[in-house]
Write an enzyme that holds these catalytic residues in place. Structure first.
Site, PDB file in Angstrom:
ATOM      1  N   ASP A  96     -16.295   6.959   6.391  1.00  0.00           N
ATOM      2  CA  ASP A  96     -15.197   6.211   5.783  1.00  0.00           C
ATOM      3  C   ASP A  96     -14.923   6.817   4.411  1.00  0.00           C
ATOM      4  OD1 ASP A  96     -16.053   4.684   7.961  1.00  0.00           O
ATOM      5  OD2 ASP A  96     -15.738   2.767   6.948  1.00  0.00           O
ATOM      6  N   LYS A 158      -8.151   2.153   6.947  1.00  0.00           N
ATOM      7  CA  LYS A 158      -9.016   1.042   6.546  1.00  0.00           C
ATOM      8  C   LYS A 158      -8.494   0.444   5.254  1.00  0.00           C
ATOM      9  CE  LYS A 158     -13.808   0.425   4.934  1.00  0.00           C
ATOM     10  NZ  LYS A 158     -15.135   1.084   4.844  1.00  0.00           N
ATOM     11  N   LYS A 188      -9.123  -0.769  10.355  1.00  0.00           N
ATOM     12  CA  LYS A 188     -10.330  -1.491   9.936  1.00  0.00           C
ATOM     13  C   LYS A 188     -10.010  -2.382   8.746  1.00  0.00           C
ATOM     14  CE  LYS A 188     -15.063  -0.785   8.249  1.00  0.00           C
ATOM     15  NZ  LYS A 188     -16.147   0.204   8.029  1.00  0.00           N
TER      16      LYS A 188
END
Length: 230
Positions: A96, A158, A188
């Protein structure tokens, strides 16, 4: 574990969760306990800081995720790429990464795309999630950054690190991100998702993954103040 509230069955909700421990004070013992709790909760993945890899315990069938350029995103692209590559070599299957939010605020979406592309090139076999800090962006900036992430070859967009003062995930941002990527990328939701109702609202808005630190409380339907920024 069975559902304790109407809506998504608990076991199904758990399979959307990245059980997250990114507290700067986390120790090896904390990570080992985190892995054990993740296995007990039946979540999909754990997310830990890159310095905690490789894991010192067996993760079983858990997906191992980590972060890079975290939490500010104000790192040179080559540093982010090297950090991501080292993490994958140390056992991470997912990374991430944090974008340079300042570049997005300045309208430099080509630079945002190049930053993401550098990390993508460094970890060709891993899943790449791009943290956009949606609470710090206007709607048109969210759309542009999501498009840059898709163009650069990311697998997910995300919402948040959970450490930015502007805040974390919102239903509005998740919905906008999901509409922009149109199912071609995952979405996300992370940062401030602390109740079962919030988690289910994020999924209803289009989230396909949830970043939670207070995972047990969320799955049990209670309010869970988790550590580590998430």
């Amino acid at each position: 574990m069975s559902s304790t509230a109407p809506g998504i069955p608990t076991a199904e909700l758990a399979r959307l969760v990245d059980h997250t421990l990114l507290a700067p004070s986390a120790t090896v013992a904390d990570v080992e306990a985190h892995v054990a709790s993740a296995r007990e909760l039946g979540v999909l993945a754990i997310c830990v800081s890159p310095s905690m890899l490789p894991l010192t315990v067996d993760a079983g069938d858990l997906v191992v995720a980590t972060v890079c350029g975290f939490p500010s995103g104000k790192h040179h692209s080559e540093i982010k790429a090297a950090e991501a590559a080292r993490a994958v070599a140390d056992g991470a299957a997912e990374v991430d990464m944090v974008i340079d939010v300042g570049a997005a605020k300045a309208g430099r979406f080509d630079a945002v795309e190049a930053d993401i592309a550098a990390v993508r090139a460094a970890i060709p076999g891993a899943l790449l999630k791009v943290i956009i800090e949606s609470a710090a962006l206007e709607d048109e900036e969210i759309v542009a950054v999501c498009r840059a992430a898709e163009s650069a070859g990311a697998d997910f967009v995300k919402t948040s690190t959970g450490f930015h003062p502007a805040g974390g995930a919102s239903v509005h941002a998740v919905g906008l991100m999901a509409a922009t990527v149109g199912g071609r990328l995952g979405v996300k939701a992370s940062g401030g998702v602390r109740t079962r109702a919030q988690a289910e609202a994020m999924v209803a808005a289009g989230a396909t993954r949830l970043g939670l630190s207070g995972t047990a409380a969320v799955l049990e339907g209670a309010s869970g103040e988790g550590g580590g920024g998430y």
